[in-house]
Design a protein around this motif. Structure first.
Motif, PDB file in Angstrom:
ATOM      1  N   VAL A 199       3.453  -5.917 -14.885  1.00 50.85           N
ATOM      2  CA  VAL A 199       3.272  -6.708 -13.663  1.00 50.85           C
ATOM      3  C   VAL A 199       3.086  -5.769 -12.467  1.00 50.85           C
ATOM      4  O   VAL A 199       2.282  -6.030 -11.579  1.00 50.85           O
ATOM      5  N   ILE A 200       3.814  -4.656 -12.505  1.00 53.41           N
ATOM      6  CA  ILE A 200       3.690  -3.626 -11.458  1.00 53.41           C
ATOM      7  C   ILE A 200       3.478  -2.279 -12.141  1.00 53.41           C
ATOM      8  O   ILE A 200       3.696  -2.118 -13.355  1.00 53.41           O
ATOM      9  N   ASN A 201       3.077  -1.258 -11.342  1.00 51.59           N
ATOM     10  CA  ASN A 201       2.793   0.065 -11.907  1.00 51.59           C
ATOM     11  C   ASN A 201       3.990   0.671 -12.623  1.00 51.59           C
ATOM     12  O   ASN A 201       3.850   1.362 -13.630  1.00 51.59           O
ATOM     13  N   ASN A 202       5.183   0.437 -12.114  1.00 51.93           N
ATOM     14  CA  ASN A 202       6.367   1.034 -12.703  1.00 51.93           C
ATOM     15  C   ASN A 202       6.637   0.532 -14.114  1.00 51.93           C
ATOM     16  O   ASN A 202       7.472   1.103 -14.830  1.00 51.93           O
ATOM     17  N   ASP A 203       5.924  -0.541 -14.527  1.00 55.09           N
ATOM     18  CA  ASP A 203       6.069  -1.002 -15.910  1.00 55.09           C
ATOM     19  C   ASP A 203       5.296  -0.109 -16.876  1.00 55.09           C
ATOM     20  O   ASP A 203       5.429  -0.257 -18.100  1.00 55.09           O
ATOM     21  N   CYS A 204       4.456   0.805 -16.339  1.00 56.17           N
ATOM     22  CA  CYS A 204       3.597   1.648 -17.163  1.00 56.17           C
ATOM     23  C   CYS A 204       4.078   3.096 -17.133  1.00 56.17           C
ATOM     24  O   CYS A 204       4.869   3.494 -16.268  1.00 56.17           O
ATOM     25  N   ASN A 212       1.210   8.236 -16.108  1.00 55.60           N
ATOM     26  CA  ASN A 212      -0.226   8.525 -16.068  1.00 55.60           C
ATOM     27  C   ASN A 212      -1.082   7.283 -16.289  1.00 55.60           C
ATOM     28  O   ASN A 212      -2.254   7.372 -16.636  1.00 55.60           O
ATOM     29  N   ARG A 213      -0.499   6.085 -16.111  1.00 51.99           N
ATOM     30  CA  ARG A 213      -1.226   4.829 -16.223  1.00 51.99           C
ATOM     31  C   ARG A 213      -0.883   3.960 -15.017  1.00 51.99           C
ATOM     32  O   ARG A 213       0.127   4.139 -14.359  1.00 51.99           O
ATOM     33  N   ALA A 214      -1.765   2.951 -14.759  1.00 47.71           N
ATOM     34  CA  ALA A 214      -1.550   2.005 -13.668  1.00 47.71           C
ATOM     35  C   ALA A 214      -1.709   0.582 -14.213  1.00 47.71           C
ATOM     36  O   ALA A 214      -2.420   0.353 -15.206  1.00 47.71           O
ATOM     37  N   CYS A 215      -1.058  -0.360 -13.574  1.00 49.89           N
ATOM     38  CA  CYS A 215      -1.122  -1.752 -14.030  1.00 49.89           C
ATOM     39  C   CYS A 215      -2.379  -2.422 -13.467  1.00 49.89           C
ATOM     40  O   CYS A 215      -2.530  -2.585 -12.257  1.00 49.89           O
ATOM     41  N   ASN A 216      -3.308  -2.771 -14.356  1.00 49.93           N
ATOM     42  CA  ASN A 216      -4.565  -3.394 -13.959  1.00 49.93           C
ATOM     43  C   ASN A 216      -4.764  -4.652 -14.810  1.00 49.93           C
ATOM     44  O   ASN A 216      -4.921  -4.564 -16.036  1.00 49.93           O
ATOM     45  N   LYS A 217      -4.744  -5.789 -14.123  1.00 50.72           N
ATOM     46  CA  LYS A 217      -4.885  -7.076 -14.812  1.00 50.72           C
ATOM     47  C   LYS A 217      -3.860  -7.219 -15.933  1.00 50.72           C
ATOM     48  O   LYS A 217      -4.175  -7.556 -17.072  1.00 50.72           O
ATOM     49  N   PHE A 218      -2.623  -6.855 -15.561  1.00 53.60           N
ATOM     50  CA  PHE A 218      -1.468  -6.995 -16.449  1.00 53.60           C
ATOM     51  C   PHE A 218      -1.527  -6.062 -17.664  1.00 53.60           C
ATOM     52  O   PHE A 218      -0.785  -6.253 -18.628  1.00 53.60           O
TER      53      PHE A 218
END
Length: 239
Positions: free
Chosen positions: A42-47, A50-56
């Motif tokens: 849902v947010i970047n910190n869930d990844c 070296n990854r970002a949250c894009n469309k879940f």
């Protein structure tokens, strides 16, 4: 009766009836298992970092972010664009090879290597090609940059010499008068009248008159008594 109505699978899931039973599965783009289906992020910190949250979904944020020829590095979920070594430009638009820096201009040669003089005080500088040639000035001794006068005070000289115009010299010439003799003692010229003379040895010494008159009288008397004039003169000149 349809076992999927109402659905027992929970949110973000789908229900399919199979042989009168409800079969549950998560919707596409969702993870987990019913009834706990959820998006990957849902947010970047869930990844990962070296990854970002894009469309879940956790995805690489670099593609399409940086300009031509730029490199991309993901730091704390954010894409960082930069030009590689040896390149310059705008990393979000285009990087191009940096031009080679021009060689530094040659250092200008001084017009005169003696300006300013590197020889030190009391010395003379002569340009010889591109290099200075140093020597001590006249009346100075030593070697540059340590040129110095031979003397400054009398005590810099031998006791029989005096410091005259920065040189150790005999102080007698010109110090004593006529018919005087000079000797140097502790740097000082001592003037005395020569034997048989008297007066001021610094101006003029004169013959002692009394002895001279007596000698003339002796010649006269002895000549009258028959003595040889040559013997009388030899006797008189012994005074």
């Amino acid at each position: 009766m349809n076992p999927c109505q109402p659905s027992p699978c929970g949110p973000n899931s789908r229900c399919r009836p199979v042989n009168g039973q409800a079969v549950c599965s998560c919707e596409d783009q969702y993870i987990g298992s019913p009834p706990n289906c959820r998006p990957e992020c849902v947010i970047n910190n869930d990844c990962p970092q070296n990854r970002a949250c894009n469309k879940f979904k956790c995805a690489d944020p670099c593609p399409g972010t940086c300009g031509i020829g730029a490199r991309c590095e993901v730091i704390n979920h954010n894409p960082i664009c930069s030009c590689p070594s040896g390149f310059t430009g705008d990393p979000f638009a285009r990087c191009y090879q940096a031009p080679s820096p021009p060689p530094p201009p040659p250092a200008p040669k001084p017009a005169n290597p003696c300006i300013p003089s590197p020889c030190g005080p009391n010395s003379d500088c002569r340009p010889v090609g591109d290099h200075p040639a140093c020597s001590c000035l006249q009346n100075f001794i030593g070697s540059p940059p340590n040129c110095r006068p031979e003397c400054i005070v009398n005590t810099d000289c031998d006791p029989t010499r005096a410091c005259i115009t920065s040189k150790c010299r005999n102080p007698c010439p010109g110090s004593c008068g006529v018919n005087a003799e000079c000797r140097v003692q502790n740097h000082i010229p001592i003037c005395t009248c020569v034997s048989g003379y008297t007066g001021d040895p610094f101006t003029q010494c004169s013959i002692i008159i009394g002895k001279y008159v007596w000698c003339i009288y002796c010649i006269y008397l002895n000549a009258r008594q028959g003595f040889s004039l040559n013997l009388v003169l030899k006797y008189v000149t012994s005074f």
